[in-house]
Design an enzyme around this catalytic site. Structure first.
Site, PDB file in Angstrom:
ATOM      1  N   HIS A  40     -39.268  -9.041  -2.371  1.00 59.04           N
ATOM      2  CA  HIS A  40     -40.072 -10.168  -2.843  1.00 59.04           C
ATOM      3  C   HIS A  40     -41.516  -9.969  -2.391  1.00 59.04           C
ATOM      4  O   HIS A  40     -41.789  -9.128  -1.543  1.00 59.04           O
ATOM      5  CB  HIS A  40     -39.520 -11.488  -2.294  1.00 59.04           C
ATOM      6  CG  HIS A  40     -39.567 -11.548  -0.792  1.00 59.04           C
ATOM      7  ND1 HIS A  40     -38.552 -11.053  -0.003  1.00 59.04           N
ATOM      8  CD2 HIS A  40     -40.519 -12.005   0.046  1.00 59.04           C
ATOM      9  CE1 HIS A  40     -38.880 -11.209   1.273  1.00 59.04           C
ATOM     10  NE2 HIS A  40     -40.066 -11.777   1.331  1.00 59.04           N
ATOM     11  N   HIS A 125     -48.210  -7.584  -0.824  1.00 61.24           N
ATOM     12  CA  HIS A 125     -47.382  -6.397  -0.608  1.00 61.24           C
ATOM     13  C   HIS A 125     -45.910  -6.772  -0.708  1.00 61.24           C
ATOM     14  O   HIS A 125     -45.557  -7.945  -0.645  1.00 61.24           O
ATOM     15  CB  HIS A 125     -47.677  -5.770   0.759  1.00 61.24           C
ATOM     16  CG  HIS A 125     -47.274  -6.644   1.903  1.00 61.24           C
ATOM     17  ND1 HIS A 125     -48.047  -7.721   2.324  1.00 61.24           N
ATOM     18  CD2 HIS A 125     -46.164  -6.643   2.682  1.00 61.24           C
ATOM     19  CE1 HIS A 125     -47.426  -8.321   3.326  1.00 61.24           C
ATOM     20  NE2 HIS A 125     -46.283  -7.690   3.561  1.00 61.24           N
TER      21      HIS A 125
END
Length: 188
Positions: A40, A125
């Site tokens: 995620h 990220h």
């Protein structure tokens, strides 16, 4: 419950994370690895939140993000956060996106209105692993890992519960907030 708000990055990223983890393991890296299905992009970590407040957060985010435009972001290279000249976290980079930054800002405003402190610095990220051991020449090894660019569609964000165990973290989706309006409560 320990909670965070994130973008579910989908099956393609899931597969890439699993592939990268296997490659890094073969190179000698040891870490608390992310399982591909848990991949995620975190927008905010909320820490411990009681059940009633979780529902309030989901409702506030759903209202705040109604009408937010559907968009995409692209993945970049493998990177890392460093601590004392060693990698602390290895991640898949996300190419800069004005719309993604706006989503983070809108999420932060909603959370701060409910009394949460949210980091102002947003570095998009997708975490691959939290390092325990890195082999010599670790930086050169990381540079050898080439990644396919993936375009990830985004039309909602989700509120997750995180449960830590010796086998690693387990994430459970609690709510999804659709940009088109609507709050989906998942079984938890």
């Amino acid at each position: 419950m320990r909670t965070f708000i994130a973008i579910d990055t989908g099956q393609k990223i899931s597969s890439i994370v699993d592939t990268v983890v296997e490659r890094l393991k073969r190179m000698g890296f040891k870490a608390s690895w992310v399982v591909g299905n848990n991949a995620h992009l975190t927008l905010a970590f909320l820490n411990e939140v009681d059940r009633e407040k979780v529902e309030l957060v989901a409702s506030m985010l759903s209202k705040r993000l109604r009408g937010f435009p559907t968009f995409t972001f692209s993945t970049g290279k493998l990177g890392f956060f460093r601590h004392k000249n060693l990698p602390r976290v290895i991640w898949i980079g996300v190419k800069p996106s004005v719309v993604l930054n706006n989503l983070f800002r809108e999420t932060r405003v909603a959370l701060e209105s409910l009394g949460f402190n949210v980091e102002e610095n947003f570095h998009a990220h997708i975490t691959v692993g939290r390092m325990k051991f890195s082999p010599p020449y670790w930086k050169k090894l990381i540079e050898t890992v080439e990644l396919e660019e993936v375009i990830v569609p985004v039309n909602e964000i989700s509120l997750f519960k995180s449960e830590l165990s010796p086998e690693g973290a387990r994430y459970t989706k609690l709510f999804s907030c659709s940009f088109e309006g609507g709050l989906i409560k998942h079984d938890f």
